[in-house]
Write a protein that holds these residues in place. Structure first.
Motif, PDB file in Angstrom:
ATOM      1  N   LYS A  19       0.807  -1.223   0.000  1.00 10.33           N
ATOM      2  CA  LYS A  19       0.000   0.000   0.000  1.00 10.33           C
ATOM      3  C   LYS A  19       0.840   1.274   0.000  1.00 10.33           C
ATOM      4  O   LYS A  19       0.294   2.376  -0.048  1.00 10.33           O
ATOM      5  CB  LYS A  19      -0.951   0.015   1.208  1.00 10.33           C
ATOM      6  N   GLY A  20       2.162   1.138   0.087  1.00  8.22           N
ATOM      7  CA  GLY A  20       3.022   2.317   0.098  1.00  8.22           C
ATOM      8  C   GLY A  20       2.863   3.161   1.348  1.00  8.22           C
ATOM      9  O   GLY A  20       3.019   4.379   1.313  1.00  8.22           O
ATOM     10  N   ILE A  21       2.539   2.528   2.454  1.00  5.89           N
ATOM     11  CA  ILE A  21       2.368   3.240   3.728  1.00  5.89           C
ATOM     12  C   ILE A  21       3.744   3.684   4.211  1.00  5.89           C
ATOM     13  O   ILE A  21       4.686   2.893   4.213  1.00  5.89           O
ATOM     14  CB  ILE A  21       1.683   2.330   4.763  1.00  5.89           C
ATOM     15  N   PRO A  22       3.878   4.936   4.625  1.00  3.22           N
ATOM     16  CA  PRO A  22       5.172   5.411   5.112  1.00  3.22           C
ATOM     17  C   PRO A  22       5.506   4.801   6.482  1.00  3.22           C
ATOM     18  O   PRO A  22       5.193   5.361   7.523  1.00  3.22           O
ATOM     19  CB  PRO A  22       5.009   6.928   5.178  1.00  3.22           C
ATOM     20  N   ALA A  23       6.107   3.637   6.428  1.00  6.73           N
ATOM     21  CA  ALA A  23       6.481   2.898   7.632  1.00  6.73           C
ATOM     22  C   ALA A  23       7.516   1.852   7.242  1.00  6.73           C
ATOM     23  O   ALA A  23       7.643   1.506   6.061  1.00  6.73           O
ATOM     24  CB  ALA A  23       5.256   2.223   8.246  1.00  6.73           C
ATOM     25  N   THR A  24       8.211   1.352   8.219  1.00  9.12           N
ATOM     26  CA  THR A  24       9.154   0.271   7.982  1.00  9.12           C
ATOM     27  C   THR A  24       9.337  -0.524   9.265  1.00  9.12           C
ATOM     28  O   THR A  24       9.081  -0.020  10.359  1.00  9.12           O
ATOM     29  CB  THR A  24      10.511   0.794   7.466  1.00  9.12           C
ATOM     30  N   ILE A  25       9.746  -1.758   9.108  1.00  9.82           N
ATOM     31  CA  ILE A  25      10.022  -2.627  10.250  1.00  9.82           C
ATOM     32  C   ILE A  25      11.478  -3.063  10.159  1.00  9.82           C
ATOM     33  O   ILE A  25      11.882  -3.669   9.173  1.00  9.82           O
ATOM     34  CB  ILE A  25       9.113  -3.863  10.262  1.00  9.82           C
ATOM     35  N   ASN A  26      12.251  -2.721  11.171  1.00 10.15           N
ATOM     36  CA  ASN A  26      13.615  -3.221  11.278  1.00 10.15           C
ATOM     37  C   ASN A  26      13.576  -4.427  12.205  1.00 10.15           C
ATOM     38  O   ASN A  26      12.954  -4.371  13.271  1.00 10.15           O
ATOM     39  CB  ASN A  26      14.555  -2.160  11.830  1.00 10.15           C
ATOM     40  N   GLN A  27      14.238  -5.500  11.797  1.00 11.58           N
ATOM     41  CA  GLN A  27      14.166  -6.751  12.555  1.00 11.58           C
ATOM     42  C   GLN A  27      15.526  -7.435  12.583  1.00 11.58           C
ATOM     43  O   GLN A  27      16.226  -7.486  11.586  1.00 11.58           O
ATOM     44  CB  GLN A  27      13.138  -7.683  11.913  1.00 11.58           C
ATOM     45  N   MET A  28      15.849  -7.964  13.748  1.00  7.96           N
ATOM     46  CA  MET A  28      17.023  -8.805  13.921  1.00  7.96           C
ATOM     47  C   MET A  28      16.578  -9.965  14.803  1.00  7.96           C
ATOM     48  O   MET A  28      16.361  -9.791  16.007  1.00  7.96           O
ATOM     49  CB  MET A  28      18.161  -8.033  14.585  1.00  7.96           C
ATOM     50  N   GLY A  29      16.358 -11.113  14.188  1.00 12.52           N
ATOM     51  CA  GLY A  29      15.864 -12.258  14.946  1.00 12.52           C
ATOM     52  C   GLY A  29      14.486 -11.966  15.500  1.00 12.52           C
ATOM     53  O   GLY A  29      13.569 -11.606  14.771  1.00 12.52           O
ATOM     54  N   SER A  30      14.343 -12.073  16.820  1.00 10.91           N
ATOM     55  CA  SER A  30      13.047 -11.832  17.456  1.00 10.91           C
ATOM     56  C   SER A  30      12.909 -10.399  17.967  1.00 10.91           C
ATOM     57  O   SER A  30      11.907 -10.045  18.574  1.00 10.91           O
ATOM     58  CB  SER A  30      12.833 -12.817  18.604  1.00 10.91           C
ATOM     59  N   PHE A  32      12.554  -6.398  17.129  1.00  8.43           N
ATOM     60  CA  PHE A  32      12.104  -5.572  16.010  1.00  8.43           C
ATOM     61  C   PHE A  32      11.626  -4.215  16.486  1.00  8.43           C
ATOM     62  O   PHE A  32      11.298  -4.019  17.656  1.00  8.43           O
ATOM     63  CB  PHE A  32      10.976  -6.266  15.233  1.00  8.43           C
ATOM     64  N   THR A  33      11.607  -3.284  15.547  1.00  7.51           N
ATOM     65  CA  THR A  33      11.053  -1.960  15.798  1.00  7.51           C
ATOM     66  C   THR A  33      10.215  -1.565  14.593  1.00  7.51           C
ATOM     67  O   THR A  33      10.642  -1.718  13.454  1.00  7.51           O
ATOM     68  CB  THR A  33      12.167  -0.913  16.023  1.00  7.51           C
ATOM     69  N   LEU A  34       9.039  -1.081  14.865  1.00  4.65           N
ATOM     70  CA  LEU A  34       8.134  -0.588  13.832  1.00  4.65           C
ATOM     71  C   LEU A  34       8.238   0.936  13.828  1.00  4.65           C
ATOM     72  O   LEU A  34       7.947   1.586  14.833  1.00  4.65           O
ATOM     73  CB  LEU A  34       6.704  -1.025  14.140  1.00  4.65           C
ATOM     74  N   PHE A  35       8.702   1.479  12.711  1.00  2.13           N
ATOM     75  CA  PHE A  35       8.840   2.918  12.562  1.00  2.13           C
ATOM     76  C   PHE A  35       7.743   3.432  11.642  1.00  2.13           C
ATOM     77  O   PHE A  35       7.540   2.897  10.549  1.00  2.13           O
ATOM     78  CB  PHE A  35      10.197   3.270  11.944  1.00  2.13           C
ATOM     79  N   LEU A  36       7.063   4.477  12.060  1.00  2.54           N
ATOM     80  CA  LEU A  36       6.053   5.126  11.228  1.00  2.54           C
ATOM     81  C   LEU A  36       6.615   6.455  10.751  1.00  2.54           C
ATOM     82  O   LEU A  36       7.165   7.219  11.533  1.00  2.54           O
ATOM     83  CB  LEU A  36       4.764   5.341  12.003  1.00  2.54           C
ATOM     84  N   GLY A  37       6.491   6.712   9.483  1.00  2.00           N
ATOM     85  CA  GLY A  37       7.014   7.936   8.880  1.00  2.00           C
ATOM     86  C   GLY A  37       8.029   7.608   7.807  1.00  2.00           C
ATOM     87  O   GLY A  37       7.717   7.666   6.622  1.00  2.00           O
ATOM     88  N   PRO A  38       9.230   7.228   8.192  1.00  2.00           N
ATOM     89  CA  PRO A  38      10.228   6.900   7.163  1.00  2.00           C
ATOM     90  C   PRO A  38       9.990   5.505   6.581  1.00  2.00           C
ATOM     91  O   PRO A  38       9.413   4.644   7.232  1.00  2.00           O
ATOM     92  CB  PRO A  38      11.553   6.956   7.923  1.00  2.00           C
ATOM     93  N   THR A  39      10.429   5.332   5.351  1.00  2.00           N
ATOM     94  CA  THR A  39      10.322   4.013   4.725  1.00  2.00           C
ATOM     95  C   THR A  39      11.615   3.220   4.876  1.00  2.00           C
ATOM     96  O   THR A  39      11.694   2.081   4.433  1.00  2.00           O
ATOM     97  CB  THR A  39       9.963   4.134   3.232  1.00  2.00           C
ATOM     98  N   LYS A  40      12.604   3.828   5.499  1.00  2.00           N
ATOM     99  CA  LYS A  40      13.860   3.148   5.785  1.00  2.00           C
ATOM    100  C   LYS A  40      14.505   3.845   6.974  1.00  2.00           C
ATOM    101  O   LYS A  40      14.554   5.072   7.022  1.00  2.00           O
ATOM    102  CB  LYS A  40      14.793   3.208   4.579  1.00  2.00           C
ATOM    103  N   VAL A  41      14.983   3.069   7.933  1.00  3.02           N
ATOM    104  CA  VAL A  41      15.720   3.622   9.064  1.00  3.02           C
ATOM    105  C   VAL A  41      17.019   2.840   9.179  1.00  3.02           C
ATOM    106  O   VAL A  41      17.012   1.647   9.457  1.00  3.02           O
ATOM    107  CB  VAL A  41      14.915   3.534  10.388  1.00  3.02           C
ATOM    108  N   SER A  42      18.114   3.544   8.911  1.00  2.83           N
ATOM    109  CA  SER A  42      19.415   2.888   8.999  1.00  2.83           C
ATOM    110  C   SER A  42      20.435   3.705   9.783  1.00  2.83           C
ATOM    111  O   SER A  42      21.546   3.256   9.996  1.00  2.83           O
ATOM    112  CB  SER A  42      19.955   2.574   7.600  1.00  2.83           C
ATOM    113  N   CYS A  43      20.030   4.916  10.194  1.00  6.98           N
ATOM    114  CA  CYS A  43      20.931   5.744  10.991  1.00  6.98           C
ATOM    115  C   CYS A  43      20.094   6.715  11.831  1.00  6.98           C
ATOM    116  O   CYS A  43      18.892   6.858  11.618  1.00  6.98           O
ATOM    117  CB  CYS A  43      21.911   6.496  10.099  1.00  6.98           C
ATOM    118  N   GLN A  44      20.749   7.372  12.747  1.00  6.50           N
ATOM    119  CA  GLN A  44      20.050   8.267  13.655  1.00  6.50           C
ATOM    120  C   GLN A  44      19.356   9.415  12.907  1.00  6.50           C
ATOM    121  O   GLN A  44      18.273   9.845  13.295  1.00  6.50           O
ATOM    122  CB  GLN A  44      21.018   8.833  14.695  1.00  6.50           C
TER     123      GLN A  44
END
Length: 103
Positions: A19-30, A32-44
């Motif tokens: 749906k192109g919702i401005p959000a992303t999920i970063n996950q490492m194993g079990s 995770f963090t759900l971010f709303l707004g950016p479509t990618k979070v890789s730095c502060q």
């Protein structure tokens, strides 16, 4: 634990992307963090684009359904062996319900 977390998040991740919702999920194993707004979070610096108001809506949506997520999207969530299939499914459904409503 990875499989449990994938079961929880994969349908949500797929819907967000579809749906192109401005959000992303970063996950490492079990974990995770759900971010709303950016479509990618890789730095502060990416955190400057967080939609805090929308996350508060998500938090309250989940809380009203007995699901306790991190109160800030700058904190992580995790699954443990204590999380059963029923609660994982309930959480997935509640997350999707929220995203259906905003898309």
């Amino acid at each position: 634990l990875q499989e449990k977390t994938d079961t929880l998040l994969d349908p949500v991740r797929d819907y967000i992307q579809e749906k192109g919702i401005p959000a992303t999920i970063n996950q490492m194993g079990s974990f995770f963090t759900l971010f709303l707004g950016p479509t990618k979070v890789s730095c502060q610096a990416d955190l400057q684009h967080l939609d805090k108001a929308r996350y508060i809506q998500l938090y309250h949506h989940l809380f009203a359904r007995g699901i306790y997520f991190s109160p800030s999207q700058q904190e992580g969530c995790f699954l443990s062996l204590a999380h059963q299939e029923e609660s994982i499914q309930k959480t997935t459904e509640a997350l999707l319900e929220f995203f259906y409503a905003i898309s």
